[in-house]
Each structure stands twice: as C-alpha cells, then as structure tokens.
Design an enzyme around this catalytic site. Sequence first.
Site, short mmCIF file in Angstrom:
data_model
loop_
_atom_site.label_atom_id
_atom_site.label_comp_id
_atom_site.label_asym_id
_atom_site.label_seq_id
_atom_site.Cartn_x
_atom_site.Cartn_y
_atom_site.Cartn_z
N GLY A 1 -0.54 3.28 -7.96
CA GLY A 1 -1.62 2.34 -7.71
C GLY A 1 -1.25 1.26 -6.71
O GLY A 1 -0.45 1.48 -5.78
N SER A 2 -1.82 0.07 -6.91
CA SER A 2 -1.72 -0.99 -5.90
C SER A 2 -0.33 -1.57 -5.71
O SER A 2 -0.12 -2.34 -4.78
CB SER A 2 -2.70 -2.11 -6.25
OG SER A 2 -4.03 -1.67 -6.12
N THR A 3 0.63 -1.24 -6.58
CA THR A 3 2.00 -1.68 -6.31
C THR A 3 2.48 -1.10 -4.98
O THR A 3 3.34 -1.68 -4.32
CB THR A 3 2.95 -1.25 -7.44
OG1 THR A 3 2.87 0.18 -7.60
CG2 THR A 3 2.59 -1.92 -8.75
N PHE A 4 1.90 0.05 -4.57
CA PHE A 4 2.30 0.68 -3.30
C PHE A 4 1.84 -0.12 -2.09
O PHE A 4 2.31 0.12 -0.97
CB PHE A 4 1.74 2.10 -3.25
CG PHE A 4 2.81 3.17 -3.30
CD1 PHE A 4 2.96 4.08 -2.28
CD2 PHE A 4 3.67 3.23 -4.38
CE1 PHE A 4 3.93 5.06 -2.33
CE2 PHE A 4 4.65 4.20 -4.44
CZ PHE A 4 4.79 5.11 -3.42
#
Length: 587
Positions: A290-293
Amino acid sequence: MTRLFRNGFTRPATPEAPPPAHHVALEGVAKQALETGRTRLVIATALFAAVFAAVGLRLVDVSVLSGASEPRLAETPRANASPSGRAEIIDRNGLLLATSLATPSLYADPQAVLDPAEAARKLATVLPDLSEPELIAKLATDRRFVWVKRNLTPRQKYEVNRLGIPGFYFQREERRFYPQGSAAAHVLGYTDVDGRGIAGIEKSFDEVLRSGGQPVQLSLDVRLQQIVRDSLLESIEEFKAIGAAGLVMDVRSGEVLAMVSLPDYDPNQPGGITEEQQFNRATLGVYEMGSTFKLFNHAMALDSGKVRMGGGYDASQPIRIARFTINDYHGKNRWLSVPEILIHSSNIGSAKMALEVGAAGQRAFMEKIGMLARQPIEIPEAGLPLAPSPWRDINVMTISFGHGLSVSPLHLVSGVSALVNGGMLHPATLLRREPGAAVQGSRVIAERTSLQMRKLMRLVVEEGSGRNADAKGYLVGGKTGTAEKLNGRGYNRKARISSFVGAYPINDPRYVVLAMIDEPVGNKRTFGYATGGWVAAPVVNRIVARMAPMYGIPPIDENAPEIRRDLVVDIAPRDPSQNGSKRLASY
C-alpha cells in the site's frame, strides 16, 4: 642322657621325634573330608566355566551373528551430536534463547516384555499421551529395540521406574529447550526429536550448532522482542485481526533487533504447531504494502532529478487508463505540491510522479533498493517478491502507491532504512555485528535525497495520516499504508493489510520500526476505520515510547529552533504552470 643347667640342676632330656615318613595314609573321617572338598572344587570350577562360556557365546552372538537382524540402540537414526551437545543460541546481550538439556528416553526390548498388553496398560497410567494399541503393536514384534517415548521428564522417569515392568530401559538423550518460549519463535525455529534443525536459525545453522562450539549470537534484543510482540498482540485483540508482523532494524548496520510474526508458537512444544502458526509473515509472506511504497516513489522521483521538491501535480481528477481508474482516498481534489502528495497520500499525484521516471527507471530503482530479490537473511523462510512482467505504464502507476508489486515486511524495513540513513542499503542480518566493524553497503540514493525524505516523513506524522505514531519527544517520521488483499484475480475490499513504517529520531535516524496488522476490523473508537493510521500507527507509537528509554535515547524538545530548522519543508502549492505530467495527455 641328662642336661646340666648353670644353676647346677639336672633334667632328663626329651626323647627326639622320629623322622616323618614319605606317605601318610588317611583313614576314616579325614579321608571322607578330603574327598568332599575335591568334589566341591570340581563342581565350582565347572560352574564358572559354564558361566564364562555362556557370556562368551552371547558376545559372539551380539557382535557377529545377530548384527544384521536386530535393530539396536546404537543403530537407530541419531543426530551426529558432539560430546558437548548442540551449541546454544543467545541474543545480542548474551541472554539465553536456546540450549540443550539432558533427558531420559524410554525404549523397550519386546523379547523381554512378558505381557505386552499389561505393560501397555500400566505405562498409559503414567504416560497418558501414549496410545495403548500402538504400544501393544510395537511390543508384539520380534524386534529387540523399539522407542516408547522420547525426552521424558524426571517425574515421568520416576513413575515408569516405580512400575517395575521388565524389558523397559532408559537412554540418555538431549532435548532442545527455549527459555523465552514464544518470544522469538520464528527467528529461532525448532529441532526435531533427533536434534536436527527444522526451521529458522536452528535449520540454517544446523551444522554449526551440532558441532557444539561457541554459542551463535543473534542481533535480536529479547527485551525489545517482547515489547514488539506485546504491542502487536494488543492490536490484534482490539481489532480482531487474523495476524500481524513487526520489525525493528538498526539503520546503520542492518541488524534486526526485533522480528515478530503472529500467530506464533512455542518451540518447546513442536508437536502441536499448525501451518498458520509456522508461517512467518515478517520474512516469508509477500504483500502489496500500500501507501508505504510512496516513500520509495518520492525518493526515486526526487533522486532522478526529474521531480523537484518545489514542484507539484494536478490531483483534482481521477486517472483513467484502459479499464482502470486511479482515485484518491479522501482526496483534496486540487493541485498538490510534492510534499502534499505524500502528506495526503495522493495516489493520483504519486502516479504522475512515477510516470516522470518511467517504467525502465522505476524497475531499475526497485531492483537497486532490493525490492525484486529475496532478502539475504539468515533463515530459510525468505519470500520472493512478485513483480509484474511485462512492466508497463499501468504497473508504473499502481506500484507508485503500493499495488502490483508484492514484497515482505523485511523488504520494506530494509528499503526504508536506506532512505533515512544517508542513502546506503545495508544487507539485513539476524547476526550481531561487532561494534565498530565495517558494514557492507551500497548507495541507492544521494545524501541530499535522504535528508529530503526525512523531512517529508516527519511531515506525514505531524500533519498527515501518521499522527497516531507521534511518540512525543522522539521525533518519529514515517508513512501509513492500507492495501486490500488479493483474492484470486481481484481484491477483497473487506480484507486489508494495515501498516505503518517509521524511523526515529528522524533528525538523526537510528532505528526503523514497522507494524503490520493483517485483516483488522474497525471499531467504535476508530469510527469504523481499519486503516494504517488508526490501526498500525499506534503500535509504532507504543513500541518507540518503551524502546527509546531502554536504548538511552532521551526525549527532546520538538519545537526547539534547531530542530525545526533541520526539518522545515515548504509545502505550499506552486503555480501549476511550473510543473505537470505531460505524459498523461494521451490517456
């Protein structure tokens, strides 16, 4: 003949005895006693000769004649343990994690058991986990050796001895013991009944441990390991999740200080371990994070020189490409600066930034930062990332916000460590490095880009979705992530991976902390939300608040001028004419 004494008296001399004869004939009682003694001596000699002959014949039978037909204890499969036993495993502070203890094991000679059914019935009264029918079948064979039960406790040995059943014996063996129980189960692994490593460090270092030499010292801190485990368990219980994973890494050395995967197991009881418990979510499981990337996406774009911190992108309209539509979750529906794209976790802005770099550039960056290969960790449970092939523009966009490329939590922690430590990627390790030792590493981004990323990560915690990770006084910076889990060819909208990855102190990072919760369910306290900001960020907050004092990191004044100066970032949106994504015009 008389003998004259000095005093004048005389005394008759004693007659001299006649010389002894050459042969004296015995008669009567004396002769009978002599014959009786001779008879007893002959009988005793014959008995001793018979006993020694029997012993000799038995030795010949055991060592020569019956060697190929009788399975004896020496011939049973055994680990090649050294006389000193299997070596110990200790944590970075010398605390014992695994050791070997001498234990008795019960075996039987079926040929010496008088009544197998009676013996099995009696043994079952003191060893209730034994199966009477199975034991009777073992004892009814014509073999000379069968195991009954391995690694008994002293109490069990005492109870078996009290039964006094003939044909049963004890053999000294070793049992692997894990004093910390479940605390580091997935790192340590466990051994089988013969002392062979089955998983984790026990398997990877099986030959080293079996040599019985010096202890294997890990990078883990069992104190921190317990802190991470407790914090994750608290979140699992609150959000009714099916599992979780947590990691803490030293960004300067790549040492893993804590690694937890839940559910876990007690390696002291390997017989009851389920597949779900044995699965290591921290290293073997690969997930779309998810948005950690978006941290990697921003670092890639800024480091490429094609995107500037002062730039921005129009995030007012969804991106439509073929049959796909890219939207923002609670989007701002306006022009966003590059810092705002990360603060507000804009999928649209991230996709446009990624397209500036392109498919080839994105793939090269992901390979350089270790997202396309197994992590070089010292346990066999290491997952292989799932990457798209071919790598097209739609993949470029979805990977920018954490979909389409699946990695393990260890991949994420290792990569983020490189983003904040000045740009050096150090191989992750579970072995303790000597203080001051040179650490291998490769540069993945410039130091200037690393400084920019630290500032952006702090902004996410101060003003974005990571507020719940803000452990006061310790300057946490990081990024939330919420990703729907794959379900066949699509996504399950009700099953999420919620995560938060953070670094602290973000002005001079020392540690990266990750919390990942598998399929959490929102509750009243979180207003029904089960996103990374509500579920995983508080876990990191708790870990940092307990860990920092233990590691001698004092709290600081976050509003001190020198701190604010180091972390200040201009996030004001700029004139749209200054920047944009021309490539999207064709979609």
